[in-house]
Design a protein around this motif. Structure first.
Motif, PDB file in Angstrom:
ATOM      1  N   GLU A   1      -1.678  -0.643  -4.283  1.00 13.55           N
ATOM      2  CA  GLU A   1      -2.673   0.426  -4.411  1.00 13.55           C
ATOM      3  C   GLU A   1      -2.124   1.681  -3.760  1.00 13.55           C
ATOM      4  O   GLU A   1      -1.180   1.630  -2.965  1.00 13.55           O
ATOM      5  CB  GLU A   1      -3.990   0.033  -3.738  1.00 13.55           C
TER       6      GLU A   1
ATOM      7  N   ALA B   1       0.858  -1.184   0.000  1.00 13.54           N
ATOM      8  CA  ALA B   1       0.000   0.000   0.000  1.00 13.54           C
ATOM      9  C   ALA B   1       0.894   1.234   0.000  1.00 13.54           C
ATOM     10  O   ALA B   1       1.786   1.354   0.847  1.00 13.54           O
ATOM     11  CB  ALA B   1      -0.920   0.011   1.212  1.00 13.54           C
TER      12      ALA B   1
ATOM     13  N   VAL C   1       1.155   5.102   0.627  1.00 10.38           N
ATOM     14  CA  VAL C   1       0.432   6.144   1.358  1.00 10.38           C
ATOM     15  C   VAL C   1       1.116   7.481   1.104  1.00 10.38           C
ATOM     16  O   VAL C   1       2.317   7.632   1.352  1.00 10.38           O
ATOM     17  CB  VAL C   1       0.392   5.841   2.873  1.00 10.38           C
TER      18      VAL C   1
ATOM     19  N   VAL D   1      -3.046   5.206  -1.575  1.00  8.22           N
ATOM     20  CA  VAL D   1      -3.978   5.971  -0.748  1.00  8.22           C
ATOM     21  C   VAL D   1      -3.387   7.364  -0.586  1.00  8.22           C
ATOM     22  O   VAL D   1      -2.348   7.538   0.050  1.00  8.22           O
ATOM     23  CB  VAL D   1      -4.188   5.322   0.637  1.00  8.22           C
TER      24      VAL D   1
ATOM     25  N   ALA E   1      -5.485   1.525   4.577  1.00  8.87           N
ATOM     26  CA  ALA E   1      -4.860   0.493   3.755  1.00  8.87           C
ATOM     27  C   ALA E   1      -4.898  -0.866   4.450  1.00  8.87           C
ATOM     28  O   ALA E   1      -5.173  -1.896   3.813  1.00  8.87           O
ATOM     29  CB  ALA E   1      -3.419   0.890   3.442  1.00  8.87           C
TER      30      ALA E   1
END
Length: 397
Positions: A74, A45, A47, A76, A128
């Protein structure tokens, strides 16, 4: 010998020690360690805390979305109370460029006692982890904490994860290559990296079991398990120098850390004027000294002895025909200049800037004093409209 000669000799002795006994801080060969592709790529994740970053996102977010990562990843992006449309622009860029899945969240103003960046990281990390448990049955193994002004090469995430997995590291941090275009950036920015390495020699940071711990906040790959064990970011929620505090917390929790210079991770934020660079340094300089007048006085005296004494004693020795002062001061200045050359080469800057390091040191000395003055005026560390009147220094235990 004269008093001037003694000062020159002491300064020379200090530079001999720095040259040989301070972890070879002046070398620039600490790059990502050995990397082998894992059999299975872990979930990651990314961030990104962002406050009023609409100007930077078109340069930094598309490369992040385009990461060539074989596993699941991904992004965030945490919009930390922006007033310039940062969140909306991030969503537009995500829809336009595609790539890694992007989620934009806005947690609201930080609770009392929290710095804005760590508050944003807290919410991004929590989201996350919760999403990983809900959608995939497991939390992401790694968290990439990166700033909104950092542009990553397409293989950056892949290389970071490979380095962490191959060497069993809980934290891998790269000091992003800062922008160096304007004359003030040429004078101040390479010296910033040089002084950081002098305070936290990368070789010492990367040595197993060492007490020295540091990270560069623009690019930190962190094992989620290590973050939980170190209670990050809650355990460092007041830290202005959050990257060093993060590394110390991970090391105290038994984690292994690594810090080095980046080859393909760049900061796109410009600092064209001296005022821009001044604010970047002064907002946290006194926090680095734990808001201690004694440490401030010692720092000023140390900077004067190490960086100002060599050229001053050389000039004084020549004018007064004091051979010992001139010889020792000149040799100290030569050693200082030689240690600065590798950083200038790393930044592809002209080598004639190296003898100007004493002038740059004066600027940093004044920035540090100004940081203390602002602290005692109640202004503390100011950043993008927020002021932390009495910020906490990076915790030492």
């Amino acid at each position: 010998m004269s008093a001037v000669a003694w000062i020159a000799v002491v300064s020379l002795a200090a530079w001999v020690w720095l040259l040989l006994g301070q972890g070879f801080f002046w070398r620039t060969d600490q790059r990502l360690p050995r990397r082998e592709e894992p059999g299975t790529w872990p979930d990651v994740a990314v961030v990104v805390p962002a406050r009023d970053e609409a100007e930077m996102l078109p340069l930094s977010l598309p490369p992040l979305l385009a990461q060539d990562y074989p596993g699941r990843a991904e992004i965030v992006l945490v919009d930390d109370g922006s007033t310039d449309g940062t969140g909306a622009l991030a969503r537009e860029l995500g829809a336009l460029h595609g790539g890694l899945p992007l989620t934009v969240v806005s947690p609201g103003d930080p609770d009392p006692g929290w710095t804005g960046k760590l508050w944003a990281l807290r919410h991004g990390i929590a989201l996350a982890r919760a999403r990983g448990r809900q959608e995939y049955g497991t939390e992401p193994e790694y968290l990439l904490l990166t700033d909104a002004d950092i542009a990553h090469a397409p293989d950056s995430l892949r290389e970071l994860v490979a380095a962490a997995r191959t060497n069993d590291l809980d934290l891998v941090s790269q000091m992003a290559r800062l922008r160096v275009v304007s004359m003030w950036e040429r004078l101040v920015v390479p010296a910033f990296v040089y002084f950081f390495g002098q305070l936290y020699p990368f070789r010492w940071v990367n040595r197993a079991g060492a007490r020295t711990a540091a990270a560069a906040g623009g690019c930190v790959l962190l094992r989620t398990e290590a973050a939980v064990r170190a209670r990050v970011p809650d355990s460092i929620h007041q830290a202005v120098i959050d990257d060093v505090s993060l590394a110390r917390a991970v090391r105290r929790g038994g984690g292994t850390i690594w810090l080095g210079l980046a080859d393909r991770v760049d900061s796109v934020r410009p600092y064209p004027r001296l005022d821009d660079l001044w604010r970047m340094v002064s907002r946290s300089a006194y926090a680095q000294l734990r808001h201690s007048p004694a440490l401030l006085a010692g720092t000023v005296a140390g900077l004067a002895l190490v960086y100002l004494a060599p050229p001053l004693t050389l000039c004084a020795g020549v004018l007064s025909v004091d051979g010992a002062a001139a010889w020792a001061g000149g040799l100290a200045w030569a050693v200082m200049t030689a240690t600065y050359l590798p950083v200038l080469r790393y930044y592809s800057q002209p080598l004639w800037l190296a003898p100007l390091l004493p002038f740059t040191a004066v600027l940093y000395l004044l920035m540090t004093v100004d940081s203390a003055v602002q602290h005692y005026r109640g202004r503390g560390a100011a950043w993008k409209g927020r002021t932390y009147a009495r910020p906490e220094a990076a915790p030492e235990r």
